[in-house]
Motif scaffolding. Sequence first.
Motif, PDB file in Angstrom:
ATOM      1  N   UNK A  22     -64.667-110.582 -43.345  1.00  0.00           N
ATOM      2  CA  UNK A  22     -65.503-109.382 -43.279  1.00  0.00           C
ATOM      3  C   UNK A  22     -66.714-109.554 -44.167  1.00  0.00           C
ATOM      4  N   UNK A  23     -67.721-108.742 -43.928  1.00  0.00           N
ATOM      5  CA  UNK A  23     -68.881-108.741 -44.820  1.00  0.00           C
ATOM      6  C   UNK A  23     -69.135-107.337 -45.375  1.00  0.00           C
ATOM      7  N   UNK A  24     -68.187-106.410 -45.132  1.00  0.00           N
ATOM      8  CA  UNK A  24     -68.330-105.042 -45.636  1.00  0.00           C
ATOM      9  C   UNK A  24     -67.018-104.553 -46.241  1.00  0.00           C
ATOM     10  N   UNK A  25     -67.104-104.047 -47.474  1.00  0.00           N
ATOM     11  CA  UNK A  25     -65.959-103.451 -48.162  1.00  0.00           C
ATOM     12  C   UNK A  25     -66.353-102.036 -48.586  1.00  0.00           C
ATOM     13  N   UNK A  26     -65.365-101.129 -48.603  1.00  0.00           N
ATOM     14  CA  UNK A  26     -65.585 -99.762 -49.076  1.00  0.00           C
ATOM     15  C   UNK A  26     -64.516 -99.394 -50.098  1.00  0.00           C
ATOM     16  N   UNK A  27     -64.964 -98.885 -51.239  1.00  0.00           N
ATOM     17  CA  UNK A  27     -64.075 -98.394 -52.286  1.00  0.00           C
ATOM     18  C   UNK A  27     -64.254 -96.881 -52.347  1.00  0.00           C
ATOM     19  N   UNK A  28     -63.135 -96.163 -52.406  1.00  0.00           N
ATOM     20  CA  UNK A  28     -63.181 -94.704 -52.548  1.00  0.00           C
ATOM     21  C   UNK A  28     -62.355 -94.317 -53.767  1.00  0.00           C
ATOM     22  N   UNK A  29     -62.848 -93.317 -54.497  1.00  0.00           N
ATOM     23  CA  UNK A  29     -62.073 -92.777 -55.612  1.00  0.00           C
ATOM     24  C   UNK A  29     -61.783 -91.307 -55.318  1.00  0.00           C
ATOM     25  N   UNK A  30     -60.690 -90.818 -55.854  1.00  0.00           N
ATOM     26  CA  UNK A  30     -60.286 -89.430 -55.610  1.00  0.00           C
ATOM     27  C   UNK A  30     -61.068 -88.448 -56.474  1.00  0.00           C
ATOM     28  N   UNK A  31     -61.696 -88.916 -57.540  1.00  0.00           N
ATOM     29  CA  UNK A  31     -62.515 -88.088 -58.415  1.00  0.00           C
ATOM     30  C   UNK A  31     -63.828 -88.807 -58.690  1.00  0.00           C
ATOM     31  N   UNK A  32     -64.853 -88.054 -59.048  1.00  0.00           N
ATOM     32  CA  UNK A  32     -66.124 -88.662 -59.439  1.00  0.00           C
ATOM     33  C   UNK A  32     -65.900 -89.500 -60.701  1.00  0.00           C
ATOM     34  N   UNK A  33     -66.668 -90.572 -60.842  1.00  0.00           N
ATOM     35  CA  UNK A  33     -66.545 -91.471 -61.994  1.00  0.00           C
ATOM     36  C   UNK A  33     -67.843 -91.493 -62.783  1.00  0.00           C
ATOM     37  N   UNK A  34     -67.704 -91.757 -64.068  1.00  0.00           N
ATOM     38  CA  UNK A  34     -68.861 -91.916 -64.950  1.00  0.00           C
ATOM     39  C   UNK A  34     -68.719 -93.254 -65.672  1.00  0.00           C
ATOM     40  N   UNK A  35     -69.870 -93.924 -65.877  1.00  0.00           N
ATOM     41  CA  UNK A  35     -69.921 -95.193 -66.601  1.00  0.00           C
ATOM     42  C   UNK A  35     -69.062 -96.269 -65.928  1.00  0.00           C
ATOM     43  N   UNK A  36     -69.174 -96.399 -64.626  1.00  0.00           N
ATOM     44  CA  UNK A  36     -68.379 -97.384 -63.897  1.00  0.00           C
ATOM     45  C   UNK A  36     -69.281 -98.479 -63.327  1.00  0.00           C
ATOM     46  N   UNK A  37     -68.676 -99.589 -62.977  1.00  0.00           N
ATOM     47  CA  UNK A  37     -69.328-100.627 -62.170  1.00  0.00           C
ATOM     48  C   UNK A  37     -68.253-101.238 -61.284  1.00  0.00           C
ATOM     49  N   UNK A  38     -68.670-101.668 -60.107  1.00  0.00           N
ATOM     50  CA  UNK A  38     -67.748-102.263 -59.144  1.00  0.00           C
ATOM     51  C   UNK A  38     -68.339-103.603 -58.739  1.00  0.00           C
ATOM     52  N   UNK A  39     -67.534-104.659 -58.892  1.00  0.00           N
ATOM     53  CA  UNK A  39     -68.007-106.000 -58.567  1.00  0.00           C
ATOM     54  C   UNK A  39     -66.939-106.753 -57.795  1.00  0.00           C
TER      55      UNK A  39
ATOM     56  N   UNK B 160     -73.849 -96.506 -53.398  1.00  0.00           N
ATOM     57  CA  UNK B 160     -72.860 -95.546 -53.895  1.00  0.00           C
ATOM     58  C   UNK B 160     -73.231 -94.142 -53.451  1.00  0.00           C
ATOM     59  N   UNK B 161     -72.245 -93.412 -52.955  1.00  0.00           N
ATOM     60  CA  UNK B 161     -72.399 -91.998 -52.622  1.00  0.00           C
ATOM     61  C   UNK B 161     -71.463 -91.235 -53.557  1.00  0.00           C
ATOM     62  N   UNK B 162     -72.057 -90.538 -54.518  1.00  0.00           N
ATOM     63  CA  UNK B 162     -71.267 -89.807 -55.502  1.00  0.00           C
ATOM     64  C   UNK B 162     -71.265 -88.331 -55.174  1.00  0.00           C
ATOM     65  N   UNK B 163     -70.108 -87.708 -55.334  1.00  0.00           N
ATOM     66  CA  UNK B 163     -69.977 -86.270 -55.139  1.00  0.00           C
ATOM     67  C   UNK B 163     -68.920 -85.763 -56.107  1.00  0.00           C
ATOM     68  N   UNK B 164     -68.825 -84.447 -56.299  1.00  0.00           N
ATOM     69  CA  UNK B 164     -67.780 -83.916 -57.184  1.00  0.00           C
ATOM     70  C   UNK B 164     -66.371 -84.268 -56.688  1.00  0.00           C
ATOM     71  N   UNK B 165     -66.240 -84.541 -55.388  1.00  0.00           N
ATOM     72  CA  UNK B 165     -64.930 -84.847 -54.810  1.00  0.00           C
ATOM     73  C   UNK B 165     -64.567 -86.314 -54.866  1.00  0.00           C
ATOM     74  N   UNK B 166     -65.452 -87.156 -55.375  1.00  0.00           N
ATOM     75  CA  UNK B 166     -65.121 -88.569 -55.471  1.00  0.00           C
ATOM     76  C   UNK B 166     -66.313 -89.469 -55.231  1.00  0.00           C
ATOM     77  N   UNK B 167     -66.030 -90.736 -55.113  1.00  0.00           N
ATOM     78  CA  UNK B 167     -67.038 -91.771 -54.962  1.00  0.00           C
ATOM     79  C   UNK B 167     -66.752 -92.567 -53.700  1.00  0.00           C
ATOM     80  N   UNK B 168     -67.800 -92.884 -52.954  1.00  0.00           N
ATOM     81  CA  UNK B 168     -67.716 -93.827 -51.841  1.00  0.00           C
ATOM     82  C   UNK B 168     -68.691 -94.930 -52.187  1.00  0.00           C
ATOM     83  N   UNK B 169     -68.181 -96.144 -52.364  1.00  0.00           N
ATOM     84  CA  UNK B 169     -68.991 -97.289 -52.789  1.00  0.00           C
ATOM     85  C   UNK B 169     -68.878 -98.367 -51.722  1.00  0.00           C
ATOM     86  N   UNK B 170     -70.019 -98.717 -51.093  1.00  0.00           N
ATOM     87  CA  UNK B 170     -70.035 -99.724 -50.030  1.00  0.00           C
ATOM     88  C   UNK B 170     -70.619-101.025 -50.558  1.00  0.00           C
ATOM     89  N   UNK B 171     -69.954-102.120 -50.261  1.00  0.00           N
ATOM     90  CA  UNK B 171     -70.417-103.458 -50.622  1.00  0.00           C
ATOM     91  C   UNK B 171     -70.730-104.186 -49.322  1.00  0.00           C
TER      92      UNK B 171
END
Length: 177
Positions: free
Chosen positions: A74-91, A106-117
């Motif tokens: 694949x050339x696409x990965x998606x990480x989701x978190x159940x809560x918004x995060x602060x001071x994070x990095x994804x590698x 990164x798409x951040x919202x109060x309901x969580x994070x959607x991070x596309x690589x």
Amino acid sequence: MSFAVCAAALVVAGCPKPSAPTDDAGVTAPEPDAGTDAGLGPASFTLQYALADAGMESIPLVGEEEGRPLIDPTSTLEVRSSLALRNYRIRLFDEVDRAMVSDDAAEESPNGLLYRISLPTPLKTGHKYTLVIDAQTGTSMTDSQGREVADVRIPFQVSGEKEKPPPPTKKQKRRQR
């Protein structure tokens, strides 16, 4: 936080959210605000990858001692978190711990994070990779509730036979002498 607790939290995060209740008129009731619900547990994560048919498949979240789950190239990965995060990095790291070149969003919202690589080329068959979620600065990241979130390492391997490197050219052979 022990690895077993983190792994259990990560597995639970993959469960679908129950639908919101409706009143007699068929109107969906509003969901409680994530920031005001004192019963929320720590942030949990899910990881998915894009399939060739444009669908998404989950990558099981296991520890390295339990073996690496196999995924399709694949050339696409998606990480989701159940809560918004602060001071994070994804590698994303390859098997020799080099950070992979990628175009991230990164798409951040109060309901969580959607991070596309998005990688410029698909991950190599037979190779091992590790997705790491950790603190951008300092020693810890926090969730929207102000709680510290432990670093997360998600190992996986791309299915298929490992690609062999091409034989060295005459120019490369001369440089080795």
